[in-house]
Design a protein around this motif. Structure first.
Motif, PDB file in Angstrom:
ATOM      1  N   GLU A   1       0.840  -1.204   0.000  1.00  0.00           N
ATOM      2  CA  GLU A   1       0.000   0.000   0.000  1.00  0.00           C
ATOM      3  C   GLU A   1       0.876   1.256   0.000  1.00  0.00           C
ATOM      4  O   GLU A   1       0.569   2.237  -0.681  1.00  0.00           O
ATOM      5  CB  GLU A   1      -0.928   0.009   1.217  1.00  0.00           C
ATOM      6  CG  GLU A   1      -1.995  -1.063   1.198  1.00  0.00           C
ATOM      7  CD  GLU A   1      -2.915  -0.932  -0.002  1.00  0.00           C
ATOM      8  OE1 GLU A   1      -3.690   0.030  -0.073  1.00  0.00           O
ATOM      9  OE2 GLU A   1      -2.855  -1.820  -0.893  1.00  0.00           O
TER      10      GLU A   1
ATOM     11  N   ILE B   1      -2.179   4.237   7.453  1.00  0.00           N
ATOM     12  CA  ILE B   1      -2.283   2.878   6.912  1.00  0.00           C
ATOM     13  C   ILE B   1      -1.734   1.870   7.917  1.00  0.00           C
ATOM     14  O   ILE B   1      -2.348   0.830   8.198  1.00  0.00           O
ATOM     15  CB  ILE B   1      -1.519   2.757   5.576  1.00  0.00           C
ATOM     16  CG1 ILE B   1      -2.204   3.589   4.491  1.00  0.00           C
ATOM     17  CG2 ILE B   1      -1.423   1.294   5.137  1.00  0.00           C
ATOM     18  CD1 ILE B   1      -1.391   3.708   3.210  1.00  0.00           C
TER      19      ILE B   1
ATOM     20  N   VAL C   1      -4.889   2.333   1.014  1.00  0.00           N
ATOM     21  CA  VAL C   1      -4.311   3.661   0.862  1.00  0.00           C
ATOM     22  C   VAL C   1      -5.353   4.695   0.465  1.00  0.00           C
ATOM     23  O   VAL C   1      -5.277   5.854   0.895  1.00  0.00           O
ATOM     24  CB  VAL C   1      -3.155   3.627  -0.169  1.00  0.00           C
ATOM     25  CG1 VAL C   1      -3.641   3.203  -1.545  1.00  0.00           C
ATOM     26  CG2 VAL C   1      -2.451   4.978  -0.250  1.00  0.00           C
TER      27      VAL C   1
END
Length: 252
Positions: free
Chosen positions: A44, A99, A106
């Motif tokens: 991510e 995150i 994301v």
């Protein structure tokens, strides 16, 4: 046929115009949250890095186009503002922290960080500085479109022949870089104020504009005829024969 009705907003650029509605889509409204396994969080982070890198390239390409063509006034300066925000290290760092702490995708983390930035701008007393929150929202929008695999396009990419009225939550200067003055009739947005980029752009290119028409995009359909009165701050949706005849008599 939709019955005619009138909506009110704030006129930020004078004049009266008629055209067909073209709606600018916004990726921010399509973001949902989902969980990411701990071992995949680094992927991510990488997605965010790549998306920001691609948006930087987009803005560089837009600047080159501006320098080689006839675009709206001050467009390059607007791009510079977006580049400055995009290069703010806190955008990436805070999003990655979110995150890691929440184990989420994301896109969701980015929208949450945008909300925090916007809240900070809302506390500023100076109206011009306060409305720079829309610059933040527009930069995040570009990054989200990259993450979601959407091209950063404008309604002009799909516009039919004739005059169109752009409907949007808010408009970035880059949304109008490919605007042809002969094609654009007017601009209508859900939000924004007299010092927003939408207002500045509209006055610069000389088209009527309304901002703060809160329910416009929910009530008005794509390709529907509307009359925009930037002097009175009114939007006539699906105007009847009498309204059209008056417009043509007085404003064409």
């Amino acid at each position: 046929m939709t019955p005619s009705f009138i909506l009110q907003g704030t006129g930020v650029s004078g004049g009266v115009a008629m055209g067909r509605v073209a709606v600018v889509s916004h990726a921010t409204f399509d973001v949902s949250q989902y969980q990411i396994e701990n071992g995949k969080l680094s992927a991510e982070f990488a997605r965010l890095d790549v998306a920001i890198k691609e948006v930087r390239k987009e803005l560089e390409t837009l600047r080159a186009e501006i320098l080689s063509g006839d675009y709206i006034d001050d467009a390059e300066a607007f791009i510079g503002v977006q580049e400055t925000l995009l290069n703010d290290s806190s955008l990436q760092e805070n999003t990655k922290t979110y995150i890691a702490e929440h184990g989420c995708n994301v896109e969701w983390a980015l929208v949450q960080q945008m909300g925090l930035w916007v809240a900070q701008f809302d506390q500023i007393e100076d109206e011009y500085l306060r409305e720079r929150k829309y610059d933040v929202m527009q930069v995040v929008e570009r990054v989200l479109k990259q993450l979601m695999g959407r091209r950063n396009e404008t309604a002009f990419d799909h516009a039919q022949d004739g005059k169109i009225v752009l409907f949007a939550h808010d408009l970035s200067p880059t949304d109008l870089l490919h605007c042809k003055r002969s094609q654009l009739a007017a601009i209508v947005t859900d939000q924004g104020g007299v010092t927003s980029h939408t207002a500045i752009i509209a006055r610069s290119i000389g088209v009527p504009a309304l901002v703060g028409v809160r329910v416009a995009r929910q009530l008005v359909r794509e390709n529907e005829w509307v009359i925009v009165d930037g002097n009175q701050g009114s939007l006539v949706v699906s105007p009847g024969k009498d309204a059209v005849a008056e417009y043509r008599e007085h404003y064409q």
